[in-house]
Design an enzyme around this catalytic site. Sequence first.
Site, PDB file in Angstrom:
ATOM      1  CE1 TYR A   3      33.538 100.599  81.014  1.00  0.00           C
ATOM      2  CE2 TYR A   3      34.744 102.646  81.404  1.00  0.00           C
ATOM      3  CZ  TYR A   3      34.224 101.442  81.859  1.00  0.00           C
ATOM      4  OH  TYR A   3      34.390 101.100  83.179  1.00  0.00           O
ATOM      5  CE  LYS A   5      30.283 100.288  84.541  1.00  0.00           C
ATOM      6  NZ  LYS A   5      30.073  98.892  85.031  1.00  0.00           N
ATOM      7  CG  ASP A  13      26.086  86.325  77.497  1.00  0.00           C
ATOM      8  OD1 ASP A  13      26.070  87.441  78.062  1.00  0.00           O
ATOM      9  OD2 ASP A  13      26.218  86.177  76.276  1.00  0.00           O
ATOM     10  NE  ARG A  60      42.019 108.419  82.329  1.00  0.00           N
ATOM     11  CZ  ARG A  60      41.826 109.487  81.560  1.00  0.00           C
ATOM     12  NH1 ARG A  60      42.100 110.700  82.020  1.00  0.00           N
ATOM     13  NH2 ARG A  60      41.368 109.374  80.323  1.00  0.00           N
ATOM     14  CB  ALA A 118      29.555  90.899  84.249  1.00  0.00           C
ATOM     15  CB  THR A 161      33.702 103.740  85.735  1.00  0.00           C
ATOM     16  OG1 THR A 161      34.764 104.617  85.379  1.00  0.00           O
ATOM     17  CG2 THR A 161      32.598 103.913  84.691  1.00  0.00           C
ATOM     18  CG  ASP A 162      36.693 107.920  87.671  1.00  0.00           C
ATOM     19  OD1 ASP A 162      36.675 107.135  86.693  1.00  0.00           O
ATOM     20  OD2 ASP A 162      37.752 108.430  88.103  1.00  0.00           O
ATOM     21  CD  GLU A 163      36.860 105.726  82.214  1.00  0.00           C
ATOM     22  OE1 GLU A 163      36.556 105.853  81.028  1.00  0.00           O
ATOM     23  OE2 GLU A 163      37.754 104.966  82.619  1.00  0.00           O
ATOM     24  CD  GLU A 168      33.046  93.435  76.232  1.00  0.00           C
ATOM     25  OE1 GLU A 168      34.212  93.848  76.090  1.00  0.00           O
ATOM     26  OE2 GLU A 168      32.744  92.232  76.127  1.00  0.00           O
ATOM     27  CE  LYS A 189      40.624  98.221  80.563  1.00  0.00           C
ATOM     28  NZ  LYS A 189      39.957  97.373  81.503  1.00  0.00           N
TER      29      LYS A 189
HETATM   30  P1  NAD Z   1      37.492  93.302  83.121  1.00  0.00           P
HETATM   31  O1  NAD Z   1      37.285  93.626  81.674  1.00  0.00           O
HETATM   32  O2  NAD Z   1      38.837  92.919  83.606  1.00  0.00           O
HETATM   33  O3  NAD Z   1      36.491  92.116  83.545  1.00  0.00           O
HETATM   34  C1  NAD Z   1      35.163  92.049  83.116  1.00  0.00           C
HETATM   35  C2  NAD Z   1      34.664  90.643  83.388  1.00  0.00           C
HETATM   36  O4  NAD Z   1      33.290  90.588  82.960  1.00  0.00           O
HETATM   37  C3  NAD Z   1      35.404  89.555  82.624  1.00  0.00           C
HETATM   38  O5  NAD Z   1      35.710  88.484  83.463  1.00  0.00           O
HETATM   39  C4  NAD Z   1      34.427  89.139  81.535  1.00  0.00           C
HETATM   40  O6  NAD Z   1      34.565  87.775  81.146  1.00  0.00           O
HETATM   41  C5  NAD Z   1      33.099  89.397  82.229  1.00  0.00           C
HETATM   42  N1  NAD Z   1      32.012  89.609  81.266  1.00  0.00           N
HETATM   43  C6  NAD Z   1      32.014  90.451  80.197  1.00  0.00           C
HETATM   44  N2  NAD Z   1      30.859  90.351  79.520  1.00  0.00           N
HETATM   45  C7  NAD Z   1      30.091  89.444  80.197  1.00  0.00           C
HETATM   46  C8  NAD Z   1      28.786  88.926  79.996  1.00  0.00           C
HETATM   47  N3  NAD Z   1      28.051  89.308  78.951  1.00  0.00           N
HETATM   48  N4  NAD Z   1      28.303  88.036  80.885  1.00  0.00           N
HETATM   49  C9  NAD Z   1      29.051  87.629  81.940  1.00  0.00           C
HETATM   50  N5  NAD Z   1      30.307  88.061  82.157  1.00  0.00           N
HETATM   51  C10 NAD Z   1      30.828  88.964  81.300  1.00  0.00           C
HETATM   52  O7  NAD Z   1      36.931  94.567  83.893  1.00  0.00           O
HETATM   53  P2  NAD Z   1      37.422  95.234  85.263  1.00  0.00           P
HETATM   54  O8  NAD Z   1      38.471  96.231  84.971  1.00  0.00           O
HETATM   55  O9  NAD Z   1      37.681  94.170  86.263  1.00  0.00           O
HETATM   56  O10 NAD Z   1      36.088  96.039  85.663  1.00  0.00           O
HETATM   57  C11 NAD Z   1      35.055  95.410  86.406  1.00  0.00           C
HETATM   58  C12 NAD Z   1      33.937  96.404  86.658  1.00  0.00           C
HETATM   59  O11 NAD Z   1      34.447  97.527  87.374  1.00  0.00           O
HETATM   60  C13 NAD Z   1      33.330  96.961  85.367  1.00  0.00           C
HETATM   61  O12 NAD Z   1      31.938  97.065  85.566  1.00  0.00           O
HETATM   62  C14 NAD Z   1      33.975  98.324  85.213  1.00  0.00           C
HETATM   63  O13 NAD Z   1      33.110  99.199  84.535  1.00  0.00           O
HETATM   64  C15 NAD Z   1      34.164  98.726  86.656  1.00  0.00           C
HETATM   65  N6  NAD Z   1      35.303  99.638  86.912  1.00  0.00           N
HETATM   66  C16 NAD Z   1      36.542  99.369  86.440  1.00  0.00           C
HETATM   67  C17 NAD Z   1      37.600 100.219  86.730  1.00  0.00           C
HETATM   68  C18 NAD Z   1      39.009  99.928  86.272  1.00  0.00           C
HETATM   69  O14 NAD Z   1      39.913 100.738  86.506  1.00  0.00           O
HETATM   70  N7  NAD Z   1      39.295  98.783  85.671  1.00  0.00           N
HETATM   71  C19 NAD Z   1      37.376 101.379  87.498  1.00  0.00           C
HETATM   72  C20 NAD Z   1      36.082 101.629  87.954  1.00  0.00           C
HETATM   73  C21 NAD Z   1      35.049 100.746  87.662  1.00  0.00           C
HETATM   74  P1  TYD Z   2      43.372 103.041  80.432  1.00  0.00           P
HETATM   75  O1  TYD Z   2      44.226 102.144  81.252  1.00  0.00           O
HETATM   76  O2  TYD Z   2      42.868 102.554  79.109  1.00  0.00           O
HETATM   77  O3  TYD Z   2      42.179 103.538  81.362  1.00  0.00           O
HETATM   78  P2  TYD Z   2      41.041 104.660  81.101  1.00  0.00           P
HETATM   79  O4  TYD Z   2      41.043 105.022  79.661  1.00  0.00           O
HETATM   80  O5  TYD Z   2      39.807 103.929  81.482  1.00  0.00           O
HETATM   81  O6  TYD Z   2      41.388 105.794  82.002  1.00  0.00           O
HETATM   82  O7  TYD Z   2      44.184 104.375  80.138  1.00  0.00           O
HETATM   83  C1  TYD Z   2      44.698 105.192  81.178  1.00  0.00           C
HETATM   84  C2  TYD Z   2      45.291 106.429  80.553  1.00  0.00           C
HETATM   85  O8  TYD Z   2      46.429 106.050  79.759  1.00  0.00           O
HETATM   86  C3  TYD Z   2      44.324 107.119  79.587  1.00  0.00           C
HETATM   87  O9  TYD Z   2      44.503 108.529  79.700  1.00  0.00           O
HETATM   88  C4  TYD Z   2      44.761 106.647  78.208  1.00  0.00           C
HETATM   89  C5  TYD Z   2      46.256 106.431  78.395  1.00  0.00           C
HETATM   90  N1  TYD Z   2      46.840 105.339  77.563  1.00  0.00           N
HETATM   91  C6  TYD Z   2      47.970 105.593  76.763  1.00  0.00           C
HETATM   92  O10 TYD Z   2      48.496 106.714  76.729  1.00  0.00           O
HETATM   93  N2  TYD Z   2      48.476 104.561  76.027  1.00  0.00           N
HETATM   94  C7  TYD Z   2      47.915 103.314  76.024  1.00  0.00           C
HETATM   95  O11 TYD Z   2      48.421 102.421  75.306  1.00  0.00           O
HETATM   96  C8  TYD Z   2      46.782 103.086  76.860  1.00  0.00           C
HETATM   97  C9  TYD Z   2      46.135 101.718  76.917  1.00  0.00           C
HETATM   98  C10 TYD Z   2      46.283 104.133  77.618  1.00  0.00           C
END
Ligand code: NAD
Ligand code: TYD
Length: 351
Positions: free
Chosen positions: A157, A161, A61, A221, A84, A132-134, A86, A196
């Site tokens: 979130y 970040k 962790d 998006r 890593a 993230t771009d968010e 949330e 997602k």
């Molecule tokens: P994900 O939720 O799929 O994976 C997160 C991983 O982190 C998991 O394996 C989880 O077990 C681990 N984790 C969570 N809390 C932890 C802790 N306390 N200690 C150790 N491990 C822990 O997330 P993802 O979508 O793969 O995103 C990964 C990274 O990329 C994140 O930092 C996210 O902010 C960033 N990111 C994601 C997206 C996207 O579209 N998914 C886009 C841009 C940036």
């Molecule tokens: P998501 O995959 O949660 O990514 P993020 O919020 O990080 O962009 O969502 C992508 C887009 O889809 C966002 O505008 C929210 C929308 N969305 C829905 O309309 N319904 C859903 O059930 C989810 C999970 C997302």
Amino acid sequence: MAKHILITGGAGFIGSHVVRHFVNQHPDYQITNLDKLTYAGNLENLIDVENHPNYQFIKGDINDDRFILKLFEEHQFDGVIHLAAESHVDRSIASPNEFVLTNVLGTVNLLNAARHIWHENYTGKLFYHVSTDEVYGSLGDEGYFTEETCYDPHSPYSASKASSDHFVRAYHDTFGLPMVISNCSNNYGSFQFPEKLIPLFINNIRNNKSLPVYGKGENVRDWLWVVDHARAIDVIYHKGKIGETYNVGGNNEWKNIDLVKVMCKVMDRKLGRRQGESEKLITFVKDRAGHDQRYAIDSTKLQEELGWKPSVDFEQGLDKTVDWYLQNQEWLDNVTSGEYQKYYRQQYEDR
Ligand code: NAD
Ligand code: TYD
């Protein structure tokens, strides 16, 4: 030169692709994957690399500062690629504290450990923070996020970040810690947890369940294939300038409702359903609180300075992605049981 890299969150969606990429592309590197295995972490994502001699998994962790320090003392890491976190906006609205703990404090624990172990000689060391771009907030109809765009996060979130990004920069400016940050747009592809949008809707279409589109589905998006994000991380790790930020994006904007309709069409074709059948599953539900209207990345810096560009167009990427989920229904069924079902009911029952 051979390196030992710590990848955090390597059992998650993007992390598993980054681990796979580094293990396969850099066989002379040692890759250590540290993951707590929360609901989003799944070692099934890494079955194809788990026996590689240059790969090891450690369950742990990042919120446990003493454990993290000991880990750095025991291993001679040259670099950290920190993923890593949330990562789901809706969960951050339901329960913000976990986001502060893991995304902010967990990042600071890693920064402290890296600084403590490396500070006498930073040569060849790198702390790579994946963001993230968010953090940039929400765009209107025009314009793009560049590396100079001011931070303006709206969800717990993105606020967590943004905070972690500030800490990473502060450790560079204050303590000289060598770091890079990348801010990427929405990723899609295999092994994404079906909370997602894209994997959730593929799974729901497959099971003839409703497709809960938030609000009017007008939010936009910018979607990037996850393998191209992993490639970008490799390029930035090796060629990025210390202290710099790089935006990563697909130049691929979709209004949610248009994307959902395309997914329905592709799924109808692949499942042998009549065209138009899956679209009937679309249900408009209550909008997400604080829902950002539009994200769009300008990745000119990464493309021009480091020579990265996406390898697939969206049509190909989505096709591969849908095929993967349809061919890996057991993976989907495994992750959609238990904890996820409880969360799913909480999230959607009352909408
Ligand atoms: P994900 O939720 O799929 O994976 C997160 C991983 O982190 C998991 O394996 C989880 O077990 C681990 N984790 C969570 N809390 C932890 C802790 N306390 N200690 C150790 N491990 C822990 O997330 P993802 O979508 O793969 O995103 C990964 C990274 O990329 C994140 O930092 C996210 O902010 C960033 N990111 C994601 C997206 C996207 O579209 N998914 C886009 C841009 C940036
Ligand atoms: P998501 O995959 O949660 O990514 P993020 O919020 O990080 O962009 O969502 C992508 C887009 O889809 C966002 O505008 C929210 C929308 N969305 C829905 O309309 N319904 C859903 O059930 C989810 C999970 C997302």
